[in-house]
Design an enzyme around this catalytic site. Structure first.
Site, PDB file in Angstrom:
ATOM      1  N   HIS A  79      59.521  53.136  89.638  1.00 39.66           N
ATOM      2  CA  HIS A  79      58.636  52.759  88.523  1.00 39.66           C
ATOM      3  C   HIS A  79      59.385  52.536  87.221  1.00 39.66           C
ATOM      4  O   HIS A  79      58.818  52.022  86.265  1.00 39.66           O
ATOM      5  CB  HIS A  79      57.607  53.879  88.276  1.00 39.66           C
ATOM      6  CG  HIS A  79      56.958  54.380  89.525  1.00 39.66           C
ATOM      7  ND1 HIS A  79      57.387  55.505  90.187  1.00 39.66           N
ATOM      8  CD2 HIS A  79      55.922  53.900  90.233  1.00 39.66           C
ATOM      9  CE1 HIS A  79      56.639  55.701  91.262  1.00 39.66           C
ATOM     10  NE2 HIS A  79      55.748  54.736  91.309  1.00 39.66           N
ATOM     11  N   CYS A 101      62.233  48.957  90.459  1.00 35.12           N
ATOM     12  CA  CYS A 101      61.904  47.652  91.053  1.00 35.12           C
ATOM     13  C   CYS A 101      62.428  46.522  90.147  1.00 35.12           C
ATOM     14  O   CYS A 101      62.228  46.570  88.929  1.00 35.12           O
ATOM     15  CB  CYS A 101      60.392  47.550  91.206  1.00 35.12           C
ATOM     16  SG  CYS A 101      59.865  45.901  91.690  1.00 35.12           S
ATOM     17  N   GLU A 131      55.837  54.093  84.828  1.00 31.72           N
ATOM     18  CA  GLU A 131      56.201  52.727  84.410  1.00 31.72           C
ATOM     19  C   GLU A 131      55.902  52.512  82.922  1.00 31.72           C
ATOM     20  O   GLU A 131      56.675  51.881  82.196  1.00 31.72           O
ATOM     21  CB  GLU A 131      55.450  51.697  85.266  1.00 31.72           C
ATOM     22  CG  GLU A 131      55.957  50.281  85.046  1.00 31.72           C
ATOM     23  CD  GLU A 131      55.215  49.246  85.872  1.00 31.72           C
ATOM     24  OE1 GLU A 131      54.691  49.584  86.958  1.00 31.72           O
ATOM     25  OE2 GLU A 131      55.149  48.088  85.428  1.00 31.72           O
ATOM     26  N   SER A 223      49.252  54.071  91.670  1.00 32.12           N
ATOM     27  CA  SER A 223      48.471  53.232  90.758  1.00 32.12           C
ATOM     28  C   SER A 223      47.959  51.979  91.461  1.00 32.12           C
ATOM     29  O   SER A 223      46.776  51.642  91.371  1.00 32.12           O
ATOM     30  CB  SER A 223      49.334  52.832  89.555  1.00 32.12           C
ATOM     31  OG  SER A 223      48.692  51.851  88.796  1.00 32.12           O
TER      32      SER A 223
HETATM   33  S1  SF4 Z   1      54.049  47.057  93.249  1.00 28.04           S
HETATM   34 FE1  SF4 Z   1      55.117  45.352  92.215  1.00 28.04          FE
HETATM   35  S2  SF4 Z   1      56.225  46.287  90.538  1.00 28.04           S
HETATM   36 FE2  SF4 Z   1      55.627  47.961  91.911  1.00 28.04          FE
HETATM   37  S3  SF4 Z   1      57.389  48.223  93.260  1.00 28.04           S
HETATM   38 FE3  SF4 Z   1      56.039  46.765  94.274  1.00 28.04          FE
HETATM   39  S4  SF4 Z   1      56.759  44.728  93.623  1.00 28.04           S
HETATM   40 FE4  SF4 Z   1      57.639  46.249  92.242  1.00 28.04          FE
END
Ligand code: SF4
Length: 286
Positions: A79, A101, A131, A223
């Protein structure tokens, strides 16, 4: 029960990448600490702990955990993380394995670029989510709007102002916040940082047709899983929608009343978790 899968669900590229980075480490050869859930899924975390990865008391903050460690490897979650933590790592000779990510990093880079250009920056996110904490740590001047409880009681002084957001929000809710913002500050530039995986998984909910049961599989701390569940309830108020971590979540439901289930899953939900629930559902109304 007849099962229909969403065309897009489950592990996203960011989660797969984070897990690959961690699984390439060998916790049997050296001490490696997971500072927080690298992705929000307790089954994934249990698996990693069984492999030998170490965790510290959950009641401690990440800052407190880092302060108690010296000369070992520490893993930051997918995150993102509060940037001040990197200073503690330097001081305590801690090697960072950063699983953030790339999509989150790209958002943060774009946010930093806007700040560097002298723009005011607004960030819409879920309060205290890692995040959000990570993004807000980039600069104390970033204006925060709480996604669940938006307030517009702030001043944007400059002509240039960009609006960024957490990657896993629901687009329609975000757009409502945009509308309110634009009423007050016409000049703001809306960026929309919702990630592709979140958008695809959410769009796939439109594929629900005759199904009388919608099951969103994932962790209640995740989330993107929670947003998927909220969106399914918004879209299908007359259908039964369940957020399920495991089969215990069905114990108060008479599954024999349902004949068609639509299955989706959050971006941090492993295949084993999905398979266990789907096999269980197949036992009903055969
Ligand atoms: S949900 Fe989106 S931002 Fe979160 S880890 Fe996966 S690709 Fe990345």
């Amino acid at each position: 029960m007849k099962i229909t899968f969403a065309s897009s669900y489950g592990f996203c590229l960011g989660v797969k990448r984070a897990l690959t980075l961690v699984m390439n480490l060998d916790p049997k050869k050296e001490k490696i600490y997971l500072l927080s859930p690298i992705v929000h899924n307790s089954k994934v975390m249990d698996h990693l702990k069984n492999q030998g990865f170490l965790t510290l008391d959950d009641s401690l903050t990440i800052e407190e955990k880092l302060s108690s460690l010296h000369s070992c490897k520490v893993v930051f979650s997918a995150h993102g993380h509060d940037k001040k933590l990197e200073l503690i790592c330097q001081k305590n000779d801690l090697e960072i394995i950063d699983t953030t990510c790339p999509r989150v990093k790209a958002n943060e880079n774009s946010l930093k670029k806007d700040i560097k250009e002298g723009q005011d920056v607004i960030y819409i996110g879920i309060k205290n989510h890692p995040e959000t904490v990570s993004a807000l740590s980039l600069d104390p001047k970033i204006i925060f709007i709480d996604y669940h409880n938006p307030s517009f009681d702030f001043k944007v002084n400059k002509d240039a102002c960009s609006v960024h957001n957490q990657t896993t929000l629901i687009r329609s809710t975000l757009e409502n916040i945009y509308l309110e913002l634009k009423k007050k500050y016409k000049h703001v530039k809306l960026v929309n940082d919702i990630c592709f995986a979140t958008e695809q998984n959410q769009n796939a909910l439109d594929e629900v047709t005759i199904e009388d049961l919608i099951v969103v599989i994932g962790d209640k701390l995740s989330s993107n899983t929670k947003r998927l569940y909220e969106l399914a309830k918004q879209k299908y108020p007359l259908k039964m929608v369940i957020l399920a971590e495991d089969i215990q979540d069905f114990k108060n439901i008479n599954l024999n009343e349902f004949s068609n289930a639509f299955i989706t899953a959050g971006a941090s939900s492993p295949k084993e978790q999905i398979d266990e629930i789907v096999s269980y559902l197949k036992n009903f109304n055969n």
